[in-house]
Design an enzyme around this catalytic site. Structure first.
Site, short mmCIF file in Angstrom:
data_model
loop_
_atom_site.label_atom_id
_atom_site.label_comp_id
_atom_site.label_asym_id
_atom_site.label_seq_id
_atom_site.Cartn_x
_atom_site.Cartn_y
_atom_site.Cartn_z
N LYS A 183 48.73 44.38 41.75
CA LYS A 183 48.73 45.62 40.98
C LYS A 183 47.39 46.35 41.13
CE LYS A 183 52.89 44.44 39.93
NZ LYS A 183 53.07 43.06 40.08
N ASP A 196 46.80 37.21 30.58
CA ASP A 196 47.23 37.98 31.76
C ASP A 196 46.61 39.37 31.61
OD1 ASP A 196 48.57 39.64 33.53
OD2 ASP A 196 50.46 38.53 33.39
N ARG A 212 44.02 25.95 53.56
CA ARG A 212 44.65 25.78 52.23
C ARG A 212 43.59 25.42 51.20
NH1 ARG A 212 46.79 21.18 51.12
NH2 ARG A 212 47.91 20.93 53.07
N TYR A 214 56.01 39.97 31.20
CA TYR A 214 56.69 40.33 32.45
C TYR A 214 57.92 39.41 32.61
CZ TYR A 214 57.71 40.24 37.42
OH TYR A 214 58.36 40.25 38.62
O1 P1T Z 1 54.63 40.00 41.31
P1 P1T Z 1 53.50 39.00 41.17
O2 P1T Z 1 52.29 39.37 41.94
O3 P1T Z 1 53.94 37.60 41.38
O4 P1T Z 1 52.99 39.11 39.64
C1 P1T Z 1 53.77 38.74 38.55
C2 P1T Z 1 53.32 39.50 37.32
C3 P1T Z 1 52.55 38.86 36.37
N1 P1T Z 1 52.09 39.49 35.27
C4 P1T Z 1 52.38 40.79 35.05
C5 P1T Z 1 51.87 41.46 33.82
C6 P1T Z 1 53.15 41.50 35.97
O5 P1T Z 1 53.40 42.80 35.72
C7 P1T Z 1 53.64 40.84 37.13
C8 P1T Z 1 54.52 41.54 38.12
N2 P1T Z 1 55.13 42.68 37.62
C9 P1T Z 1 56.00 43.50 38.31
C10 P1T Z 1 56.37 43.27 39.58
C11 P1T Z 1 56.49 44.67 37.57
O6 P1T Z 1 56.99 45.63 38.16
O7 P1T Z 1 56.37 44.64 36.33
#
Ligand code: P1T
Length: 380
Positions: free
Chosen positions: A195, A170, A46, A98
């Site tokens: 992503k 972000d 961790r 998001y």
């Molecule tokens: O899904 P996660 O890895 O927890 O990420 C969250 C997140 C944060 N910031 C942006 C710009 C994002 O697009 C996302 C996650 N987005 C999707 C799952 C989507 O389909 O838009």
């Protein structure tokens, strides 16, 4: 070292034990100690794990930071930043975010006594007018999900520096291939590494990168103390993804531009949201702060304005897959109002422009001809 070399070599060394070129997946929770507290730098996964360290060094390198931290999801990374705050602190965030980020801010941290303001960061006077002695953090997505709005990172950073506020960007949609916010004055870069960094739709992961070492220590403490770390197998997958980030992004940008141009000329399409279109209101900012292209995310609405047309299109695509998420090699299509942004109340969604006929495309790296043909048949 140039960016395309950093994706492969940045912060990387052969494994000290074996010379392995890729770090082994150190699938262990704990590490043997010689005497209590005497160890070779690792004690419990961790706190740190060598496979995660390799990824974290790569993250710091590609974003021109000094410290990278890898999390169990993008939202865990965002959550860690918010843990720097206290009740009565205030956050100013971009109005288009998001849906899950908006949900965390409004449904979790608002309940803990943190106040959120959502504003279009292009209205700098409005943004400045919201700053008071309780303001601690400014949170920006650029480009935003799903409306592809941009914020001028340098202009926002100038204000946050003057006012001594933390500024987080972000950078999920742009990736450091196109935009490096730390070089433009941001304090924290956040990624949903699920992503483009991972790039193959096979892992959920998040990242934070900072330049300031003290801030890096504070974030690492919050991560270690609350536990949202990324496991070694998933760290390995994201690290492997980063090695081809520049190659994939080049094709994502080429295909994204072709798709945006195709849609712009289609009689059934009303508005195309893509920062690389000269007609886009953010084109000048995009030219200034995104280098080497405009990314692979394209959103659009229908001339008819009808939700049914969006649904019919999404049910008809064959090369694109109807699914949440983005940034993988395969093209995906999504209905923000019913899927990724359903957690935003309907009136708020309408207010910012997430209409029921809005479709978001994550344009992959397939042959562009096949993608355009698919869009042509699905639009009918
Ligand atoms: O899904 P996660 O890895 O927890 O990420 C969250 C997140 C944060 N910031 C942006 C710009 C994002 O697009 C996302 C996650 N987005 C999707 C799952 C989507 O389909 O838009």
């Amino acid at each position: 070292m140039k960016f395309n070399t950093k994706t492969i070599h940045g912060g990387q060394h052969p494994d000290p034990a074996t010379g392995a070129v890729m770090p082994p997946v150190y699938q262990t929770s704990t590490f043997a100690q010689k005497s209590p507290g005497v160890h070779g730098g690792y004690e419990y996964s961790r706190a740190a794990n060598p496979t995660r360290t390799a990824l974290e060094n790569a993250l710091a390198s590609i974003e021109n930071g000094t410290r990278g931290l890898a999390f169990s999801s993008g939202l865990a990374a965002t959550d860690c930043v918010l843990k720097l705050l206290k009740p009565n602190d205030e956050v100013i965030a971009m109005d288009d975010l998001y849906g899950g980020t908006y949900r965390m801010f409004s449904k979790i941290y608002q309940e803990f006594g943190i106040k959120f303001h959502f504003v279009d960061m292009n209205d700098l006077d409005k943004f400045k007018s919201l700053i008071n002695e309780n303001t601690k953090l400014v949170w920006v997505e650029t480009p935003t999900n799903p409306l592809m709005k941009l914020a001028d990172i340098e202009a926002v950073a100038k204000i946050t520096k003057e006012k001594n506020l933390l500024f987080a960007v972000d950078n999920t949609f742009a990736t450091p291939y196109l935009q490096r916010p730390l070089d433009m004055g941001a304090d924290i870069v956040m990624h949903s590494a699920t992503k483009y960094l991972g790039g193959h739709s096979d892992v959920i992961a998040g990242a934070l990168i900072v330049k300031n070492e003290q801030l890096g220590e504070k974030l690492h403490f919050a991560q270690f103390a609350t536990g949202g770390t990324l496991g070694p197998q998933d760290s390995y997958l994201v690290l492997r993804g980063i090695k081809t980030l520049h190659l994939r992004m080049q094709r994502h940008c080429e295909n994204g531009e072709k798709v945006a141009n195709f849609l712009s000329n289609h009689p059934k399409v009303k508005t195309v949201y893509y920062p690389g279109l000269e007609s886009n209101p953010f084109y000048d900012i995009a030219k200034k702060q995104m280098q080497g292209g405009f990314g692979g995310m394209v959103s659009f609405t229908f001339e008819s304005g009808k939700k049914e047309d969006a649904i019919k299109f999404l049910e008809s695509v064959r090369v694109f897959t109807l699914a949440e998420s983005l940034g993988g090699v395969e093209s995906l299509a999504n209905h923000p109002a019913l899927m990724t942004h359903a957690s935003i109340p309907e009136d708020k969604r309408k207010e910012i422009g997430i209409t029921d006929d809005l479709v978001r495309l994550s344009v992959g790296v397939e042959d562009a001809e096949d993608l355009l043909e698919d869009l042509r048949q699905a639009l009918g």
